[in-house]
Design an enzyme around this catalytic site. Sequence first.
Site, PDB file in Angstrom:
ATOM      1  N   TYR A 155     -39.159  20.669 -34.779  1.00  0.00           N
ATOM      2  CA  TYR A 155     -40.164  19.593 -34.645  1.00  0.00           C
ATOM      3  C   TYR A 155     -40.432  18.990 -36.024  1.00  0.00           C
ATOM      4  O   TYR A 155     -40.475  17.772 -36.199  1.00  0.00           O
ATOM      5  CB  TYR A 155     -41.456  20.155 -34.042  1.00  0.00           C
ATOM      6  CG  TYR A 155     -42.537  19.120 -33.793  1.00  0.00           C
ATOM      7  CD1 TYR A 155     -42.394  18.173 -32.783  1.00  0.00           C
ATOM      8  CD2 TYR A 155     -43.705  19.087 -34.558  1.00  0.00           C
ATOM      9  CE1 TYR A 155     -43.388  17.218 -32.544  1.00  0.00           C
ATOM     10  CE2 TYR A 155     -44.705  18.150 -34.323  1.00  0.00           C
ATOM     11  CZ  TYR A 155     -44.541  17.218 -33.315  1.00  0.00           C
ATOM     12  OH  TYR A 155     -45.528  16.279 -33.079  1.00  0.00           O
ATOM     13  N   LYS A 159     -39.987  15.126 -37.373  1.00  0.00           N
ATOM     14  CA  LYS A 159     -41.111  14.315 -37.856  1.00  0.00           C
ATOM     15  C   LYS A 159     -40.967  13.964 -39.346  1.00  0.00           C
ATOM     16  O   LYS A 159     -41.429  12.903 -39.769  1.00  0.00           O
ATOM     17  CB  LYS A 159     -42.434  15.029 -37.555  1.00  0.00           C
ATOM     18  CG  LYS A 159     -42.729  15.132 -36.048  1.00  0.00           C
ATOM     19  CD  LYS A 159     -42.820  13.757 -35.371  1.00  0.00           C
ATOM     20  CE  LYS A 159     -43.336  13.830 -33.944  1.00  0.00           C
ATOM     21  NZ  LYS A 159     -43.484  12.522 -33.295  1.00  0.00           N
TER      22      LYS A 159
HETATM   23  P1  NAD Z   1     -48.322  13.469 -24.592  1.00  0.00           P
HETATM   24  O1  NAD Z   1     -47.398  14.512 -24.097  1.00  0.00           O
HETATM   25  O2  NAD Z   1     -49.659  13.343 -23.988  1.00  0.00           O
HETATM   26  O3  NAD Z   1     -47.601  12.032 -24.555  1.00  0.00           O
HETATM   27  C1  NAD Z   1     -46.266  11.856 -24.904  1.00  0.00           C
HETATM   28  C2  NAD Z   1     -45.703  10.769 -24.017  1.00  0.00           C
HETATM   29  O4  NAD Z   1     -44.352  10.508 -24.415  1.00  0.00           O
HETATM   30  C3  NAD Z   1     -45.666  11.154 -22.533  1.00  0.00           C
HETATM   31  O5  NAD Z   1     -46.319  10.183 -21.745  1.00  0.00           O
HETATM   32  C4  NAD Z   1     -44.196  11.222 -22.210  1.00  0.00           C
HETATM   33  O6  NAD Z   1     -43.863  10.848 -20.878  1.00  0.00           O
HETATM   34  C5  NAD Z   1     -43.617  10.239 -23.230  1.00  0.00           C
HETATM   35  N1  NAD Z   1     -42.193  10.426 -23.385  1.00  0.00           N
HETATM   36  C6  NAD Z   1     -41.520  11.594 -23.565  1.00  0.00           C
HETATM   37  N2  NAD Z   1     -40.204  11.351 -23.596  1.00  0.00           N
HETATM   38  C7  NAD Z   1     -40.034  10.010 -23.450  1.00  0.00           C
HETATM   39  C8  NAD Z   1     -38.905   9.170 -23.404  1.00  0.00           C
HETATM   40  N3  NAD Z   1     -37.649   9.648 -23.513  1.00  0.00           N
HETATM   41  N4  NAD Z   1     -39.096   7.843 -23.261  1.00  0.00           N
HETATM   42  C9  NAD Z   1     -40.356   7.343 -23.143  1.00  0.00           C
HETATM   43  N5  NAD Z   1     -41.455   8.099 -23.158  1.00  0.00           N
HETATM   44  C10 NAD Z   1     -41.299   9.426 -23.312  1.00  0.00           C
HETATM   45  O7  NAD Z   1     -48.457  13.775 -26.142  1.00  0.00           O
HETATM   46  P2  NAD Z   1     -49.283  13.062 -27.315  1.00  0.00           P
HETATM   47  O8  NAD Z   1     -49.996  14.139 -28.015  1.00  0.00           O
HETATM   48  O9  NAD Z   1     -50.019  11.889 -26.836  1.00  0.00           O
HETATM   49  O10 NAD Z   1     -48.066  12.625 -28.255  1.00  0.00           O
HETATM   50  C11 NAD Z   1     -47.902  11.308 -28.745  1.00  0.00           C
HETATM   51  C12 NAD Z   1     -47.230  11.395 -30.091  1.00  0.00           C
HETATM   52  O11 NAD Z   1     -48.097  12.054 -31.018  1.00  0.00           O
HETATM   53  C13 NAD Z   1     -45.925  12.193 -30.110  1.00  0.00           C
HETATM   54  O12 NAD Z   1     -44.976  11.523 -30.919  1.00  0.00           O
HETATM   55  C14 NAD Z   1     -46.314  13.507 -30.776  1.00  0.00           C
HETATM   56  O13 NAD Z   1     -45.238  14.143 -31.411  1.00  0.00           O
HETATM   57  C15 NAD Z   1     -47.367  13.024 -31.742  1.00  0.00           C
HETATM   58  N6  NAD Z   1     -48.297  14.042 -32.197  1.00  0.00           N
HETATM   59  C16 NAD Z   1     -49.032  14.737 -31.309  1.00  0.00           C
HETATM   60  C17 NAD Z   1     -49.894  15.721 -31.776  1.00  0.00           C
HETATM   61  C18 NAD Z   1     -50.713  16.550 -30.855  1.00  0.00           C
HETATM   62  O14 NAD Z   1     -51.276  17.556 -31.314  1.00  0.00           O
HETATM   63  N7  NAD Z   1     -50.838  16.196 -29.560  1.00  0.00           N
HETATM   64  C19 NAD Z   1     -50.003  15.960 -33.151  1.00  0.00           C
HETATM   65  C20 NAD Z   1     -49.235  15.212 -34.029  1.00  0.00           C
HETATM   66  C21 NAD Z   1     -48.391  14.252 -33.546  1.00  0.00           C
END
Ligand code: NAD
Length: 259
Positions: A155, A159
């Site tokens: 991961y 990133k």
């Molecule tokens: P989430 O799982 O709620 O949302 C992620 C979304 O991405 C989902 O709706 C999923 O269907 C979509 N997705 C996955 N594969 C896909 C594809 N091939 N094409 C189109 N859509 C796709 O998670 P989140 O926490 O809202 O994550 C959003 C972003 O934030 C991500 O990039 C994640 O890495 C990043 N992030 C999250 C956190 C955390 O703690 N939740 C922390 C740091 C960064």
Amino acid sequence: MSQNLQDKVVVVTGGGSGIGREMCELFAGEGAHVIAADINQQGIEETVGMLEGEHPGLAVNLDVSNADSWSALRDQVKSAYGRIDVLCNNAGVFRIGAFDTAPIGDWYLQSRINIDGTILGCKAFISDLIEQGSGVIVNTASLSGLIAAPELSTYTASKFAVVGFSYALYQELADKGIKVYVLCPGAIDTPMNHDVDVPLEDRLIPPADVAQGVIDVIKADDGRMNIFTHPEFRDMLAGQYQSVLDEYDAFNNATEQVL
Ligand code: NAD
């Protein structure tokens, strides 16, 4: 300078859940046209149903890892709105586990969605943005794009790639009127973390706070490119980069003595 989001055309990937859904809601509240794009059809339909702005949103099924899927989205946006103002490459996946036992498929998945997804999104719209001479790109990375931690190796690799790509693009597009931001949140209370077997509860913050940070930084338009959450990680960030500088200096001082 400040940026007004009224009537702007905004594409948010991962718009069917979590941070992306909150971004869609807040952009709509600012008066923007919102295109919620996600592989999860039900998720984007729900998101669009929740929007309370003056413009109806649009739900578009998109697989961020597929260039043809991006092409179709780009054409749909162009024909419906004639332009794009803000592209949020936010869709992502998260896999945790010791590197020796984690399946290699975890890497391929994160590489395709987190890295390819971001780069393909920028590639799909870059000519339009350059032609317009204006626009905003927000790439969602993570604090894991700046700080390394055990059991998050693949991961983290994905990133760090998003951060590096965004920093380079920021420089490349600065004189073309295009702003590039990279979002580096800590742990957020979204479905991504709900089935992860690590004690995160005390560090999870609401996705709406992250989305508000994105909106605030875009509107401020003050030359920043990083968007953060979780101030408590400052010491860890400083420690990591200070140790790189210390080793850099020590290496070069030792080399000077040899020379
Ligand atoms: P989430 O799982 O709620 O949302 C992620 C979304 O991405 C989902 O709706 C999923 O269907 C979509 N997705 C996955 N594969 C896909 C594809 N091939 N094409 C189109 N859509 C796709 O998670 P989140 O926490 O809202 O994550 C959003 C972003 O934030 C991500 O990039 C994640 O890495 C990043 N992030 C999250 C956190 C955390 O703690 N939740 C922390 C740091 C960064």
